[in-house]
Design an enzyme around this catalytic site. Structure first.
Site, mmCIF file in Angstrom:
data_model
loop_
_atom_site.group_PDB
_atom_site.id
_atom_site.type_symbol
_atom_site.label_atom_id
_atom_site.label_comp_id
_atom_site.label_asym_id
_atom_site.label_seq_id
_atom_site.Cartn_x
_atom_site.Cartn_y
_atom_site.Cartn_z
ATOM 1 N N TYR A 23 -3.828 -0.548 9.697
ATOM 2 C CA TYR A 23 -3.610 -0.827 8.276
ATOM 3 C C TYR A 23 -2.194 -0.439 7.877
ATOM 4 O O TYR A 23 -1.496 -1.208 7.198
ATOM 5 C CB TYR A 23 -4.635 -0.063 7.442
ATOM 6 C CG TYR A 23 -4.618 -0.398 5.978
ATOM 7 C CD1 TYR A 23 -5.256 -1.531 5.493
ATOM 8 C CD2 TYR A 23 -3.964 0.422 5.058
ATOM 9 C CE1 TYR A 23 -5.245 -1.849 4.143
ATOM 10 C CE2 TYR A 23 -3.944 0.119 3.708
ATOM 11 C CZ TYR A 23 -4.589 -1.009 3.262
ATOM 12 O OH TYR A 23 -4.569 -1.314 1.920
ATOM 13 N N SER A 74 0.849 -1.195 0.000
ATOM 14 C CA SER A 74 0.000 0.000 0.000
ATOM 15 C C SER A 74 0.880 1.240 0.000
ATOM 16 O O SER A 74 2.067 1.180 0.343
ATOM 17 C CB SER A 74 -0.894 0.000 1.247
ATOM 18 O OG SER A 74 -1.557 1.236 1.422
#
Length: 246
Positions: free
Chosen positions: A151, A138
């Site tokens: 996350y 990410s």
């Protein structure tokens, strides 16, 4: 199935496992692999097929025992040549109010599952001396974000895990890399894209001037799964329209 800008990759005879293979980025990656001749086994809660060459095994990827069971089933029936660790979740809270149970839930799906699947499917690859593993990291592998500490922690760990595995496996025939998607227009980002103020802020920050498409990630995954990437090891490739370079 034709894709704009498709390059020729022949994966006929190869078998890929893709987690979360029927939605968003996972769906686009699966379609690319199928179009290149590979068979794809999806691991996710649902068992819907995308067509010939694609089958799904229903599994709760948050459950280590369930993961182990489905891994054993797949390995008993198939030689897995490509693994794409795509599935992930994001739960949002401020750091001071983040429930530890939910923090652990994010780490379990986004990191622990990646480690377990990499070990299990990577072992036979090492024994054969060939294989490809593609992890989906990410932008938050590089920076922290807001109200996304779990996350960001999980995706930062995925990036470092990818590099560590590559250090050990590159000389043994297994290429392990990761893709770090930027802002990609999937169903997970509908609310953000419909917020005209926030959407304009995001697009103005992207040199390419648009949100990414799931197929932008799929093309990179196809490359990393191919012989063209035989000398690419331990990379965390941003596919972000230039966002990180701004």
């Amino acid at each position: 199935m034709p894709f704009p800008g498709t390059f020729d990759v022949d994966l006929t005879g190869a078998t890929a496992v893709v987690t979360g293979s029927t939605r968003g980025i996972g769906r686009a990656i699966t379609q690319r692999l199928l179009a290149s001749g590979a068979s794809v086994i999806g691991l996710q809660r649902g068992t819907d097929s995308l067509g010939p060459g694609h089958s799904c095994r229903g599994v709760d990827l948050s459950d280590p025992a369930a993961r182990a069971e489905v891994i054993a089933e797949v390995l008993a029936e198939h030689q897995v040549d490509i693994l794409v660790n795509n599935a992930g979740i994001n739960l949002r809270h401020t750091v001071e109010d983040f429930p530890l149970e939910e923090f652990s839930q994010v780490m379990n799906v986004n990191l622990d599952a990646v480690v377990q699947l990499t070990q299990a499917f990577g072992g036979p690859m090492l024994a054969r001396g060939s294989g490809r593993i593609v992890n989906i990291a990410s932008m938050l592998s590089f920076f922290g974000g807001v109200q996304a500490s779990a996350y960001a922690a999980s995706k930062g760990a995925v990036a470092q895990f990818t590099k560590s595995v590559a250090n050990e496996w590159a000389g043994r025939g297994v290429a392990v890399n990761a893709i770090a998607p930027g802002y990609i227009a999937t169903e997970l980002n509908v609310v953000l894209r419909e917020d005209t103020v926030r959407n304009d802020e995001i697009v103005s920050r992207i040199p390419a001037g648009r949100w990414g498409r799931a197929d932008d990630i799929a093309g990179t995954a196809l490359f990393l799964a191919s012989e063209g990437a035989a000398y690419v090891h331990g990379a965390v490739l941003p596919v972000d329209g230039g966002y990180l370079g701004r």
